[in-house]
Design an enzyme around this catalytic site. Structure first.
Site, PDB file in Angstrom:
ATOM      1  N   ALA A   1       0.741  -1.250  -0.033  1.00 24.69           N
ATOM      2  CA  ALA A   1       0.061   0.104   0.194  1.00 24.69           C
ATOM      3  C   ALA A   1       0.742   1.375   0.001  1.00 24.69           C
ATOM      4  O   ALA A   1       0.397   2.407  -0.468  1.00 24.69           O
ATOM      5  CB  ALA A   1      -0.994   0.126   1.172  1.00 24.69           C
TER       6      ALA A   1
ATOM      7  N   SER B   1       4.354   1.161  -0.931  1.00 18.78           N
ATOM      8  CA  SER B   1       5.547   1.115  -1.700  1.00 18.78           C
ATOM      9  C   SER B   1       5.656  -0.340  -2.688  1.00 18.78           C
ATOM     10  O   SER B   1       4.972  -1.397  -1.916  1.00 18.78           O
ATOM     11  CB  SER B   1       6.939   1.314  -1.341  1.00 18.78           C
ATOM     12  OG  SER B   1       7.324   0.255  -0.287  1.00 18.78           O
TER      13      SER B   1
ATOM     14  N   HIS C   1      -2.364 -12.899  -3.558  1.00 12.10           N
ATOM     15  CA  HIS C   1      -2.576 -12.047  -2.379  1.00 12.10           C
ATOM     16  C   HIS C   1      -1.286 -12.030  -1.893  1.00 12.10           C
ATOM     17  O   HIS C   1      -0.771 -13.107  -1.257  1.00 12.10           O
ATOM     18  CB  HIS C   1      -3.876 -12.603  -1.678  1.00 12.10           C
ATOM     19  CG  HIS C   1      -4.013 -11.966  -0.569  1.00 12.10           C
ATOM     20  ND1 HIS C   1      -4.597 -12.464   0.832  1.00 12.10           N
ATOM     21  CD2 HIS C   1      -4.157 -10.367  -0.187  1.00 12.10           C
ATOM     22  CE1 HIS C   1      -4.979 -11.327   1.540  1.00 12.10           C
ATOM     23  NE2 HIS C   1      -4.601 -10.311   0.903  1.00 12.10           N
ATOM     24  N   ASP C   2      -0.782 -11.005  -1.377  1.00  9.81           N
ATOM     25  CA  ASP C   2       0.658 -10.858  -0.786  1.00  9.81           C
ATOM     26  C   ASP C   2       0.581 -11.513   0.525  1.00  9.81           C
ATOM     27  O   ASP C   2       1.523 -12.195   0.917  1.00  9.81           O
ATOM     28  CB  ASP C   2       0.989  -9.219  -0.419  1.00  9.81           C
ATOM     29  CG  ASP C   2      -0.273  -8.337   0.066  1.00  9.81           C
ATOM     30  OD1 ASP C   2      -1.232  -9.059   0.742  1.00  9.81           O
ATOM     31  OD2 ASP C   2      -0.001  -7.387   0.440  1.00  9.81           O
ATOM     32  N   THR C   3      -0.589 -11.857   1.446  1.00 11.89           N
ATOM     33  CA  THR C   3      -0.762 -12.546   2.579  1.00 11.89           C
ATOM     34  C   THR C   3      -0.569 -13.892   2.404  1.00 11.89           C
ATOM     35  O   THR C   3       0.344 -14.578   3.036  1.00 11.89           O
ATOM     36  CB  THR C   3      -1.656 -12.296   3.444  1.00 11.89           C
ATOM     37  OG1 THR C   3      -1.985 -10.657   3.504  1.00 11.89           O
ATOM     38  CG2 THR C   3      -1.823 -12.829   4.736  1.00 11.89           C
TER      39      THR C   3
ATOM     40  N   THR D   1       1.144  -3.217   6.804  1.00 11.20           N
ATOM     41  CA  THR D   1       0.115  -2.343   6.924  1.00 11.20           C
ATOM     42  C   THR D   1      -1.102  -2.899   7.666  1.00 11.20           C
ATOM     43  O   THR D   1      -1.514  -2.375   8.483  1.00 11.20           O
ATOM     44  CB  THR D   1      -0.222  -1.850   5.498  1.00 11.20           C
ATOM     45  OG1 THR D   1       0.990  -1.283   5.050  1.00 11.20           O
ATOM     46  CG2 THR D   1      -1.394  -0.835   5.576  1.00 11.20           C
TER      47      THR D   1
ATOM     48  N   ASN E   1      -8.224 -10.383   9.828  1.00  7.65           N
ATOM     49  CA  ASN E   1      -7.528  -9.172   9.670  1.00  7.65           C
ATOM     50  C   ASN E   1      -7.545  -8.226  10.819  1.00  7.65           C
ATOM     51  O   ASN E   1      -8.572  -7.691  11.309  1.00  7.65           O
ATOM     52  CB  ASN E   1      -8.159  -8.414   8.358  1.00  7.65           C
ATOM     53  CG  ASN E   1      -7.682  -9.207   7.219  1.00  7.65           C
ATOM     54  OD1 ASN E   1      -6.450  -9.430   6.630  1.00  7.65           O
ATOM     55  ND2 ASN E   1      -8.642  -9.739   6.664  1.00  7.65           N
TER      56      ASN E   1
ATOM     57  N   GLY F   1       7.413  -7.550   6.808  1.00  6.27           N
ATOM     58  CA  GLY F   1       8.067  -6.135   7.270  1.00  6.27           C
ATOM     59  C   GLY F   1       7.973  -5.794   8.567  1.00  6.27           C
ATOM     60  O   GLY F   1       9.009  -5.150   8.963  1.00  6.27           O
TER      61      GLY F   1
END
Length: 506
Positions: A14, A16, A254-256, A277, A314, A424
């Site tokens: 979200a 970068s 999906h990044d997760t 995020t 989430n 991250g």
């Protein structure tokens, strides 16, 4: 694998996006960041001022500049494959969930995709429940209720008789849209499709009953493919522009989903937290968990690898710290995340803390004020200093993780011994220690670049350079630093946890 093989992960967040080069050789994976660019959404005029509906905040909408992101993605590939002359065996793209674009019948993108935080979905869950009972929606999809889901953004188009929806022929989530731009193939990858709340895990396809009940045209939904599918070679036009033709692989888009795939653990007796995020707290399950308890606790069943599911919830995540930092910057005070963490560490412990899922924390802007207002409204001392505010957020996150994990354990019927934190957010070692202290469990962190690592492993398996996920996890353990955090004194955290539960009930 003895010969070096190179793959490129395009990992969009979200804030970068990064192009991460992965080089596999001798049961080891080496990664390097080759390109980075900002992604943030923009507020743009999208209607005449007199057309603003009561549920909208203004005539401005929060949108992604997709064409700019597409150009940056091509720049990243050119830098690696053409300028550095690195032979790529594949590229894979992962992004956040739920957001989407619409194509017309000729395959042209109809406008910029809206950001999931845009106000057009305000009130849409309630509108949906008038048409299809809330319990039935969960029975169909098994997905957590939140207004950011694609389902409610689509419903807003239906209710407002959107011209875009009238001419739409194809619905594509953001990573699917990138794959389409690169290959010309319009398909939806399984893990990202499940985030939309339009997918029925029982039928293993789009939920036609739900879509019909809400008046969302089923014609726009494409074929679903599994992670590891080679979508195709690049379009001839794109390959000629880039000077290379690299296979495009549908990873866990999906990044997760990609991050969870990189957890260096076997079996199912652990919790993972994908920290960024958003904080996504979950465990892996061979089947979706769709019952009264998961409905009541508002948990989600999102797709995983090899047809499995990520049973999760989430939590708002480090977004709150990001927005506080942005406000401090706008006020003329520039703090790095390292500086914020140090100030938080030096601040008094467990004086004030937030429920990160308080609804006013969802929208961007003036987050410092919102944290202070929350503490005031809940009868807590109002944090004033930068370190106090940051600590209130981090402690609130750790305490909320405990609440989610306890609900998980209740629903699956056994304790989960260890917490694996990936992504991250693992750079914030203070939050990792808070999580161990609040939950009373050992926390293991790493890899930091879990999303990119999971993305790269899926690509290598798809191309036959890795034989299985067992080998993939072995490579992860051989290649990346893993840290362990043991819980400290539980008493103050137990007291704070009881206070959080009381705050959640207000």
């Amino acid at each position: 694998m003895s010969l070096e093989k190179h793959y490129l992960a395009l990992d969009f967040g979200a804030e970068s996006a990064r192009a991460i080069l992965g080089t596999f050789a001798d049961e080891h994976l080496e990664i390097s960041e080759e390109y980075r660019f900002l992604t943030g959404a923009n507020l743009v005029p999208t209607m005449y001022p007199e057309k603003v509906k009561p549920n909208l905040e203004s005539d401005l909408s929060l949108q992604w500049d997709f064409i700019r992101l597409w150009e940056e993605a091509k720049n990243a590939i050119k830098k690696v494959a053409k300028e550095k002359n690195i032979p790529l065996s594949g590229i894979g793209i992962d992004t956040w969930g739920v957001d989407f674009g619409l194509l017309d019948r000729d395959g042209s993108l109809i406008g910029n995709p809206f950001n999931y935080r845009d106000s057009r979905s305000i009130g849409m869950m309630e509108e949906a429940f008038k048409r299809v009972p809330k319990e039935k929606i969960f029975e169909y999809t098994g997905i957590q209720f939140t207004r950011i889901n694609s389902l409610y953004h689509l419903l807003s188009l239906v209710i407002n008789k959107s011209p875009a929806l009238e001419i739409a022929a194809t619905f594509l989530t953001i990573p699917d849209l990138f794959n389409y731009f690169f290959t010309g193939k319009a398909v939806s990858e399984f893990t990202i499709a499940t985030t939309t709340q339009c997918y029925d895990p029982h039928k293993q396809d789009w939920s036609t009953e739900l879509l019909d009940g809400l008046g969302i045209p089923r014609r726009i939904f494409p074929k679903i493919v599994m992670p590891g599918t080679i979508v195709g070679p690049m379009r001839t036009s794109v390959a000629e522009e880039l000077g290379v033709n690299v296979p495009v692989i549908a990873v866990a888009c999906h990044d997760t989903g990609s991050a969870a795939a990189a957890v260096p653990a076997e079996g199912h007796n652990f919790v993972w937290i994908s920290s960024g995020t958003w904080s996504v707290v979950g465990t892996n399950s061979p089947e979706p968990v769709i019952n009264k308890s998961s409905f009541t606790n508002n948990f989600s069943n999102e797709g995983g690898l090899e047809g499995t599911f990520r049973f999760l919830k989430n939590v708002m995540g480090l977004w709150i710290v990001q927005e506080c930092r942005r406000q401090w910057h706008e006020d003329g005070n520039e703090y790095s995340y390292t500086e914020l963490t140090k100030m938080a560490k030096d601040a008094p412990a467990l004086v004030s803390f937030i429920d990160p899922d308080y609804k006013k924390f969802l929208r961007p802007g003036k987050m410092v004020n919102r944290v202070q207002e929350y503490c005031q409204q809940t009868g807590q001392p109002v944090p004033r200093e930068v370190g106090e505010i940051t600590r209130a957020v981090l402690e609130g996150l750790a305490l909320k993780y405990r609440w989610v994990i306890e609900r998980l354990e209740e629903m699956i019927g056994h304790k989960l011994d260890t917490i694996h934190i990936i992504g991250g957010g693992t750079k914030n070692t203070l939050l990792s220690q808070f999580t161990a202290d609040a939950c009373g469990k050992t926390v293991i962190t790493g890899p930091v670049e879990a999303t990119a690592v999971g993305n790269l492993i899926v690509q290598a398996i798809a191309k036959g350079d890795i034989s299985s996920w067992k080998e993939g996890r072995s490579i992860i353990c051989n290649s990346f630093e893993i840290l362990t955090f043991n819980p400290g004194d539980q008493k103050p955290w137990n007291k704070a946890y009881q206070s959080l539960r009381e705050l959640m009930g207000k």
